[in-house]
Design a protein around this motif. Structure first.
Motif, short mmCIF file in Angstrom:
data_model
loop_
_atom_site.label_atom_id
_atom_site.label_comp_id
_atom_site.label_asym_id
_atom_site.label_seq_id
_atom_site.Cartn_x
_atom_site.Cartn_y
_atom_site.Cartn_z
N SER A 466 0.86 -7.81 -2.07
CA SER A 466 -0.94 -7.61 -2.94
C SER A 466 -1.17 -9.27 -2.99
N ASP A 467 -1.18 -9.91 -1.59
CA ASP A 467 -1.00 -11.69 -1.59
C ASP A 467 -2.37 -10.99 -1.05
N LYS A 468 -2.36 -10.05 0.55
CA LYS A 468 -3.19 -10.03 1.01
C LYS A 468 -4.55 -9.51 0.33
N ILE A 469 -4.43 -8.27 -0.48
CA ILE A 469 -5.09 -8.21 -0.50
C ILE A 469 -6.30 -8.67 -1.80
N THR A 470 -5.30 -9.64 -2.58
CA THR A 470 -6.12 -10.93 -3.55
C THR A 470 -6.99 -11.15 -2.76
N ALA A 471 -6.51 -11.84 -1.06
CA ALA A 471 -7.55 -12.71 -0.62
C ALA A 471 -8.54 -11.91 -0.32
N GLU A 472 -8.41 -10.63 -0.08
CA GLU A 472 -9.80 -9.84 0.49
C GLU A 472 -10.89 -9.55 -0.79
N LEU A 473 -10.16 -9.63 -1.60
CA LEU A 473 -11.25 -8.76 -2.65
C LEU A 473 -11.29 -10.33 -3.35
N ILE A 474 -11.15 -11.30 -3.70
CA ILE A 474 -11.60 -12.43 -3.59
C ILE A 474 -12.89 -13.04 -2.46
N LYS A 475 -12.68 -12.10 -0.88
CA LYS A 475 -13.66 -12.50 -0.41
C LYS A 475 -15.54 -11.93 -0.66
#
Length: 481
Positions: A466-475
């Motif tokens: 979930s942390d990796k996914i959130t960071a990618e979506l914010i990118k």
């Protein structure tokens, strides 16, 4: 000198008129179209969404694909929302391949998701598969049918496009969302023989301490009207799992379709052609449902009553907010898409030991949990046949100052709240079960608490996903902004 000034002034005036007219033309370029296509299956197929899968014996209301196409004159964005519990990536990919081939719509501009109704049949390819001649992919009969209907829906929505205007609305409706995971006073054993302190759907009792996580009461929605003010579509997003109350063997699109239909009634859209399309998408609701375990359970309601109560109440509140909307004709659209590799979780030595004990156990009472045989079989199958990693699609849309993220999991609400907080857009929401389905997505903190959504096979990917996914979506959002 006066003549020169008059000429200069005249040229300036003509220039201003030209740009004003040009801007008006640009403002008129935004178009939108919507459609509903029927995907109701034949009776007799097993209904999925629960631990038992009774055959479908009755159709209460149709299952549909609801489609919205937005076009700013430069780019099209397409939403395709399907009444199903969850849909494998290959089904969505097949439909997108056809849209790219036949309509020249790039994959990154098409967002497909399931609504998560628990009263439809499987789209996971459990029937006899054959090669689809259109796309060269092996699909079963129902998958093939739904793929073609998704494509049909986009084609019809495109045909329905008209000059349009758009608005964003938001209203909090906290009455229907409750975190279904509770912290227990005493630890409990899960089916894999491990102790944990969180329990899903525990019922009301003195053993409960507090909900394990938050809820998100916001109903975010996009409203689209023709330039003349005729409603075209409304796409909403609410972080509520589903409602249910559907009798055994019934096919139903749950509250998602009931909401869409009720919005059309409230807007008095009538039965004209093209028809108004109301759409409810599933927000980040992996740990949220409609049951309040802080109170004793009341009397059981008749079938469908609770579903329609929730749908009508949410629709009424959205309708009240609709009256205040400020529609805009100048629209800029954007999209971003990326793929991410996630590591698949594997069973620990402790879990492997416990499932071996369960598989050999023939006692009358469970060793750990009533579902231990089911999970022992699931873990064994996952260990023997599941790949070491999965490739997921992450996708984001931008509509003026609206950011829309999408994730191919049943997503915990805290993740959606984190995306909203970090988003550079004024308005943000997340659609779950989009572009595929890979099980539940808890946060790392929720993994530590345990509970159904964290059990191996119910959750299948690395615990920090979930942390990796959130960071990618914010990118994505920062690129689009």
């Amino acid at each position: 000198m006066k003549v020169i000034k008059k000429i200069t002034g005249g040229l300036l005036l003509l220039s201003m008129l030209f740009f004003a007219q040009n801007n008006e033309v640009l403002a008129q370029q935004f178009k939108a179209g919507a459609s509903i296509t029927d995907i109701t299956p034949h009776l007799g197929h097993p209904i999925v969404g629960n631990y038992n899968s009774p055959p479908a014996t009755y159709i209460h209301d149709p299952l549909s694909v609801r489609t919205l196409v937005l076009d700013d004159g430069v780019k099209e964005l397409v939403f395709v929302i399907v009444d199903n519990v969850h849909i494998n990536r290959e089904v969505f990919d097949a439909a997108k391949a056809m849209l790219d081939r036949d309509l020249n719509i790039p994959t990154k501009d098409v967002m497909m998701a399931s609504t998560h109704t628990h009263s439809g049949i499987s789209l996971n390819g459990e029937g006899l598969k054959s090669i689809s001649p259109e796309i060269g992919v092996a699909l079963d009969e129902y998958q093939n049918f739904v793929v073609k209907r998704m494509v049909d829906g986009v084609k019809i929505a495109r045909e329905n496009k008209a000059l349009a205007k758009i608005a964003f609305g938001s209203v909090d409706v906290p009455e229907h969302v409750f975190n279904r995971r509770w912290i227990m006073k005493d630890s409990v054993l899960n089916p894999l023989g491990q102790l944990e302190i969180a329990k899903m759907n525990p019922g009301h009792s003195n053993a409960l301490l507090r909900p394990a996580g938050p809820v998100d009461p916001e109903v975010a929605f996009i409203a689209v009207e023709s330039q003349e003010g005729t409603p075209i579509a409304l796409l909403a997003n609410y972080s509520l799992h589903y409602v249910g109350g559907v009798p055994k063997g019934h096919i139903s699109a749950d509250y998602f379709a009931a909401f869409g239909n009720r919005v059309g009634e409230l807007l008095e859209t009538g039965s004209g052609i093209p028809a108004f399309v109301g759409i409810m998408t599933n927000g980040t609701s992996g740990d949220v449902n409609n049951n309040d375990y802080s109170k004793p359970r009341g009397e059981s309601l008749p079938p469908y009553e609770k579903m329609h109560y929730v749908a009508n109440d949410v629709a009424d509140k959205v309708h009240q907010k609709y009256k205040e909307l400020d529609f805009q004709s100048e629209v800029k659209l954007g999209s971003a898409l990326s793929e991410m590799t996630l590591t698949v979780r594997r069973a620990s030595p402790e879990i492997l030991k416990n499932i071996a004990l369960v598989r050999d156990y023939n006692g009358s009472e469970p060793m750990f949990h009533r579902l231990e045989k089911t999970y022992a079989s699931r873990v064994f199958n996952m260990e023997s046949s599941y790949p070491d990693s999965v490739q997921i699609v992450l996708q984001s849309f931008a509509i003026n100052d609206i950011g829309i993220a999408s994730i191919p999991f049943e997503v915990f609400t805290q993740i959606g709240l984190d995306i909203k907080e970090q988003s550079p857009f004024k308005n943000t929401f997340t659609i779950e079960l989009a572009n595929g389905s890979y099980g539940y997505l808890p946060t790392p903190a929720q993994h530590k608490l345990g509970g159904y959504e964290s059990w191996l096979t119910t959750n299948r990917v690395q615990k920090d996903a979930s942390d990796k996914i959130t960071a990618e979506l914010i990118k994505h959002f920062k690129q689009l902004k």
